[in-house]
Design an enzyme around this catalytic site. Structure first.
Site: not given
Length: 379
Positions: A106, A164, A275, A278
């Site tokens: 990432s 979130r 995702h 998310r």
């Protein structure tokens, strides 16, 4: 706790991790409807059981972008992987390489590109966001290329961060976040010692290398959040396509029109993904989005899929729905948190075992034989 199935790692991870880290990986956006549907919709896919097909020999191997893979599974890019185990990106990458599958680093990893790439004997993949700071993007691409990364995974479904709410409740963000995280670490001494103390530095290695100073959790929420670019368009990706001479995969496709645009753009692959639930709650699960996308572009580029995949049976389901390969995210993070590299290796062995059972009982002797013919058609 006895780990007998790939899904057992989640409960074990919840016990071991401080709540702010467990819920950061486990949670989704808004009310988390899409998060739950990712798993539920995939679980509801019914397969045709076939018998007396002489299934004594199975071949799970495949090839993607010129890379041989022991099975059509890779590890997805997950931010802050190095907070779930000591130098977690390195441990996960080693497990993937030993299994003969790709690991994707990432942008917001704890361990930088230069630490992870030399630790394994196969090229890793690198994931990149579209950010306002194009200098960082170019720097990251140059470093990924220099480190021998083979495939670029370009995430396009995050022009803004998702809402979130669970992060605020758990202490990952919200009022008194730093204090709450410290208190949680104190009540989880095994994690506090192994990762909190021995796993330092805890900065975001790829960003720190560019900025020239440590980039911690507060900066992850601040600098990165301020750099997401809602003005992104396909035209903004052209210079990256010109700069990157390896395979380029667009991550975050849920609509057939976007998939066709990816073909026109010249992408080598797409990742059907929301995702992990998310970003935008209420969008299609990957399992529901995949068939229409496969109908639109199958054969014109490679189709990968993530979101909701927890077992080897789920892998077979996704392949039958039209994917060429799948990526694991939460599943490997849970295993990494529980037992590091050994946990991820065991998870991958369990995934393979579950795939083999599903293939034997559906009559598919190779990955090429896992097609829509395996699906129970609606009557």
């Amino acid at each position: 706790m006895i780990i007998s199935a790939s899904t057992d790692y989640r409960a074990a991870a919840e016990r071991k991790l401080p709540p702010f880290l467990f819920h950061y990986a486990d949670g989704g956006a808004y009310a988390e409807h899409t998060l739950r549907r990712n798993v539920a919709d995939l679980s509801n896919i019914e397969l045709r059981q076939r018998v007396l097909k002489n299934m004594s020999e199975l071949d799970l191997s495949t090839e993607l972008f010129g890379e041989k893979m022991s099975m059509p599974v890779g590890l997805a890019p997950v931010g802050l992987t190095g907070m779930y185990a000591r130098r977690g990106e390195v441990q996960a990458a080693k497990a993937a390489a030993a299994k003969g599958i790709p690991f994707t680093l990432s942008t917001v990893s704890v361990c930088p590109i230069e630490e992870v790439a030399p630790a394994i004997d196969r090229p890793m993949w690198f994931q990149l966001y579209v950010l306002k700071d194009r200098g960082f993007m170019r720097n990251a691409l140059e470093r990924a290329k220099a480190a021998g990364c083979s495939t670029l995974v370009f995430t396009v479904d995050m022009p803004v961060p998702g809402a979130r709410y669970r992060d605020a409740h758990s202490g990952m963000s919200g009022p008194n976040g730093p204090l709450r995280r410290v208190l949680q670490a104190m009540t989880h001494p095994q994690w506090a010692w192994d990762v909190g103390v021995m796993g330092k530095p805890h900065d975001l290695g790829n960003i720190s290398a560019y900025r020239g100073n440590p980039t911690g959790l507060a900066d992850y929420i601040g600098w990165l959040g301020a750099n997401f670019d809602p003005s992104i368009s396909w035209k903004d990706l052209e210079w990256i396509r010109d700069f990157w001479d390896g395979p380029m995969v667009i991550k975050g496709i849920l609509d057939p029109e976007d998939a066709r645009d990816a073909v026109t753009f010249g992408a080598d692959g797409i990742i059907v993904s929301n995702h992990g639930g998310r970003q935008l709650d209420g969008v299609l699960s990957s399992a529901r989005a995949l068939p229409a996308i496969a109908d639109a572009v199958k054969g014109e580029l490679k189709i990968l899929a993530d979101s909701g995949i927890r077992t080897g049976l789920d892998v077979v389901r996704m392949l039958a729905l039209g994917a060429d390969t799948v990526l694991l995210g939460r599943a490997f993070i849970y295993a990494l948190a529980v037992a590091g590299q050994a946990g991820v290796s065991n998870l991958l062995d369990l995934i393979e075992k579950e795939m083999r059972v599903a293939m034997v009982l559906t009559g598919a002797k190779s990955i090429a034989e896992i097609t829509s013919d395996l699906l129970v058609k609606e009557r």
